[in-house]
Write a protein that holds these residues in place. Sequence first.
Motif, PDB file in Angstrom:
ATOM      1  N   ASN A  37      34.379  34.495  24.415  1.00 30.49           N
ATOM      2  CA  ASN A  37      34.334  33.051  24.636  1.00 30.49           C
ATOM      3  C   ASN A  37      35.490  32.552  25.500  1.00 30.49           C
ATOM      4  O   ASN A  37      35.846  31.383  25.438  1.00 30.49           O
ATOM      5  CB  ASN A  37      34.357  32.331  23.280  1.00 30.49           C
ATOM      6  N   TYR A  38      36.059  33.438  26.302  1.00 28.51           N
ATOM      7  CA  TYR A  38      37.234  33.051  27.098  1.00 28.51           C
ATOM      8  C   TYR A  38      36.869  32.306  28.380  1.00 28.51           C
ATOM      9  O   TYR A  38      37.732  31.681  28.998  1.00 28.51           O
ATOM     10  CB  TYR A  38      38.057  34.288  27.460  1.00 28.51           C
ATOM     11  N   GLY A  39      35.598  32.387  28.786  1.00 31.16           N
ATOM     12  CA  GLY A  39      35.200  31.699  30.015  1.00 31.16           C
ATOM     13  C   GLY A  39      35.978  32.203  31.210  1.00 31.16           C
ATOM     14  O   GLY A  39      36.197  33.407  31.375  1.00 31.16           O
ATOM     15  N   ASP A  40      36.445  31.254  32.040  1.00 34.85           N
ATOM     16  CA  ASP A  40      37.190  31.646  33.247  1.00 34.85           C
ATOM     17  C   ASP A  40      38.688  31.749  32.997  1.00 34.85           C
ATOM     18  O   ASP A  40      39.474  31.848  33.938  1.00 34.85           O
ATOM     19  CB  ASP A  40      36.905  30.658  34.380  1.00 34.85           C
ATOM     20  N   LYS A  41      39.096  31.777  31.731  1.00 39.70           N
ATOM     21  CA  LYS A  41      40.525  31.879  31.412  1.00 39.70           C
ATOM     22  C   LYS A  41      41.045  33.300  31.536  1.00 39.70           C
ATOM     23  O   LYS A  41      42.257  33.517  31.570  1.00 39.70           O
ATOM     24  CB  LYS A  41      40.782  31.346  29.998  1.00 39.70           C
ATOM     25  N   VAL A  42      40.134  34.292  31.588  1.00 37.01           N
ATOM     26  CA  VAL A  42      40.554  35.680  31.747  1.00 37.01           C
ATOM     27  C   VAL A  42      39.787  36.323  32.890  1.00 37.01           C
ATOM     28  O   VAL A  42      38.711  35.862  33.287  1.00 37.01           O
ATOM     29  CB  VAL A  42      40.323  36.504  30.449  1.00 37.01           C
ATOM     30  N   SER A  43      40.360  37.407  33.424  1.00 36.66           N
ATOM     31  CA  SER A  43      39.634  38.284  34.335  1.00 36.66           C
ATOM     32  C   SER A  43      39.069  39.435  33.514  1.00 36.66           C
ATOM     33  O   SER A  43      39.518  39.693  32.400  1.00 36.66           O
ATOM     34  CB  SER A  43      40.564  38.815  35.425  1.00 36.66           C
ATOM     35  N   ARG A  44      38.079  40.140  34.064  1.00 36.14           N
ATOM     36  CA  ARG A  44      37.406  41.188  33.292  1.00 36.14           C
ATOM     37  C   ARG A  44      37.243  42.469  34.099  1.00 36.14           C
ATOM     38  O   ARG A  44      36.947  42.413  35.295  1.00 36.14           O
ATOM     39  CB  ARG A  44      36.034  40.700  32.814  1.00 36.14           C
ATOM     40  N   ILE A  45      37.433  43.586  33.405  1.00 34.78           N
ATOM     41  CA  ILE A  45      37.147  44.911  33.937  1.00 34.78           C
ATOM     42  C   ILE A  45      36.179  45.574  32.968  1.00 34.78           C
ATOM     43  O   ILE A  45      36.382  45.547  31.753  1.00 34.78           O
ATOM     44  CB  ILE A  45      38.426  45.761  34.067  1.00 34.78           C
ATOM     45  N   VAL A  46      35.111  46.145  33.488  1.00 30.38           N
ATOM     46  CA  VAL A  46      34.139  46.852  32.651  1.00 30.38           C
ATOM     47  C   VAL A  46      34.292  48.344  32.895  1.00 30.38           C
ATOM     48  O   VAL A  46      34.228  48.807  34.040  1.00 30.38           O
ATOM     49  CB  VAL A  46      32.697  46.403  32.959  1.00 30.38           C
ATOM     50  N   PHE A  47      34.540  49.079  31.814  1.00 27.40           N
ATOM     51  CA  PHE A  47      34.674  50.534  31.933  1.00 27.40           C
ATOM     52  C   PHE A  47      34.415  51.190  30.592  1.00 27.40           C
ATOM     53  O   PHE A  47      34.319  50.534  29.567  1.00 27.40           O
ATOM     54  CB  PHE A  47      36.036  50.927  32.499  1.00 27.40           C
ATOM     55  N   ASP A  48      34.305  52.514  30.622  1.00 28.77           N
ATOM     56  CA  ASP A  48      34.201  53.299  29.397  1.00 28.77           C
ATOM     57  C   ASP A  48      35.527  54.016  29.236  1.00 28.77           C
ATOM     58  O   ASP A  48      35.802  54.988  29.932  1.00 28.77           O
ATOM     59  CB  ASP A  48      33.050  54.297  29.496  1.00 28.77           C
ATOM     60  N   ARG A  49      36.350  53.572  28.307  1.00 25.72           N
ATOM     61  CA  ARG A  49      37.692  54.115  28.227  1.00 25.72           C
ATOM     62  C   ARG A  49      37.723  55.547  27.688  1.00 25.72           C
ATOM     63  O   ARG A  49      38.767  56.198  27.738  1.00 25.72           O
ATOM     64  CB  ARG A  49      38.611  53.220  27.432  1.00 25.72           C
TER      65      ARG A  49
END
Length: 289
Positions: free
Chosen positions: A40-52
């Motif tokens: 629910n952070y909206g545009d307050k965070v950036s995002r990276i999608v990965f499989d750690r």
Amino acid sequence: MFMNILVIGGTRYFGIYLVEELLAQGHNVTIATRGITKDNYGDKVSRIVFDRTDSDSVKNSLSGKYFDVVYDNLAYCSNDVKYILDVINCNKYIMMSSTSVYEKHLDTMEEEFQTLHKKLIWCSRTDFTYDEAKRHAEYALWQNYNYINAIAVRYPFVIGKGDYTKRLYFYVEHVIKEIPMYIDNIDCQMGFIRSDEAGKFMAFLADKDYSGPINGSSYCTISIGEILGYVTEKTGKEPVLSEDGEKAPYNCEPEYSINTSKAKKLGFRFSNLKDWIYELIDYYIDIIY
């Protein structure tokens, strides 16, 4: 000082409190997740999608990137640590560890788990039990990456309203519904930490001049017997204890408490467990009723 911070995880449980606290402090926050759990952070965070758990995925997503601080809430084994620290550049790495690394007892202190002279095995999460895999995660950190400014935060059981493990809930539900349960440590005093406080303490460490392992835990302890007694007092229901009952989730835990003098010296004071745990139990009682 505002910083550029990466949080590996951050969409569940106390990771949410960590991210919210970092944002409240004005930091630039990026979360790295599988992209499955919505946030629910909206545009307050950036995002990276990965499989750690996949080294190529981590490398493709993080190689060459720099962050002032990296929070790793999902480091469960030595390979998890390796995949991150082999590719990322950061000024500080804060790993979510666990008091499960200890042979716990009353007043358990950080120095009691020695990491430098133990044999490191590069392993996946399923190669060992949870506690042993966590130990190897710390062996990797302190033996292979000792040049990195790092903190390993060691918590006991984290509990709160959003606890998806439902371990504390188990006891409340079984008393109210009169479901037989098997408990092997009913009188052992145990330590806990509240989920929001767990997130806030991790955020507190972002700019602190500290490296090494550090404990976090609410002050005071409580036994399962005290918890059951409170539920009985509130509901009139008696626990059904039986060797043939469902095995309780905190079974096999010894009597212990966690020393937090290092956190106190840094300026963080944890809450008293008995100032809030009964309110949490009341919350569970209301849900079940």
